[in-house]
Design an enzyme around this catalytic site. Sequence first.
Site, mmCIF file in Angstrom:
data_model
loop_
_atom_site.group_PDB
_atom_site.id
_atom_site.type_symbol
_atom_site.label_atom_id
_atom_site.label_comp_id
_atom_site.label_asym_id
_atom_site.label_seq_id
_atom_site.Cartn_x
_atom_site.Cartn_y
_atom_site.Cartn_z
ATOM 1 N N ALA A 32 0.941 -1.222 -0.120
ATOM 2 C CA ALA A 32 0.278 -0.335 0.095
ATOM 3 C C ALA A 32 0.984 1.233 -0.433
ATOM 4 C CB ALA A 32 -0.828 -0.291 1.231
ATOM 5 N N HIS A 37 6.747 6.206 1.674
ATOM 6 C CA HIS A 37 7.595 4.764 1.271
ATOM 7 C C HIS A 37 9.102 5.438 -0.020
ATOM 8 C CE1 HIS A 37 3.622 2.761 2.929
ATOM 9 N NE2 HIS A 37 4.445 2.023 3.102
#
Length: 283
Positions: A32, A37
């Site tokens: 996800a 990230h």
Amino acid sequence: MEVLSTKENILILIKEIKAQNKSVGFVPTMGALHNGHLSLVRKALNENDEVIVSIFVNPTQFNKKEDLEKYPRDLECDINLLKTLSNNNIIIYTPSINDIYGANIKALKFDFDGLENEMEGKFRPGHFDGVGTVVKRLFEIVKPDSAYFGEKDFQQLQIIKKLVEKFQLSVKVIGCEIYREENGLALSSRNQHLKSEQKKAAPTIFKILKEAKEKFRKQSAKKITDWVIKEFAKQKLLKLEYFIIADVKTLKENKIKSSKKSYRAFIAVYADTVRLIDNIALN
Ligand code: PAF
């Protein structure tokens, strides 16, 4: 972009990389993926020859079954996002349950010198045993030179540093600044569960953290905490679970301020069933 789903294949590839004396940066994730990230992967790419991103929704770190079930999963989308950063130097590893746990899906028990008992540890029993188990196992397989973790999960970051120290693992753990929306909301895979009204309310969390930081110059932790509780009592869509000013080393709640110590404010808030956490450095 290589996507490897077995321990055997990743081990072969890592051996090849190491044989060429190339450095390996590692970004463990549960998928996800979002810009938070990607900022970790970008930093890892800048500092290493090759970057391994693992995607594994780790069952033992969820203390609620429904949280695990509703955790967003979209490998195709994750791969496409990573491709926007590099097609050549990122390797995706999607381990099987067996790679991580063998036949017994159970977390190990860790002693992180008490770090595991504060904040998230109190509200999510067993969570850090689950995190410690998967990260230790992933470090053993990937053997990275450096591993990158976001400061949004600051307690997790400190615990992973402790894990490395206790087990004398030869990996450098690198904490990366929290990535925020323009409105201040810290990026999280959980944000996608927010309804539009909740999304509008959620930036209040960072607004309050920033004001707490301002107040910390003059006021006691107790006074600031009381103020935060009052502010959240006025909120219709956000429910405060905890607000704590803690020493960054011990993560214990601060009672008496010392100019020699570093402090952070930590917060957990519910928007209906969506749990959001955030933190800010105070000095
Ligand atoms: O921060 C996360 O996404 C997870 O806790 C981690 C470190 C990938 C372990 O499952």
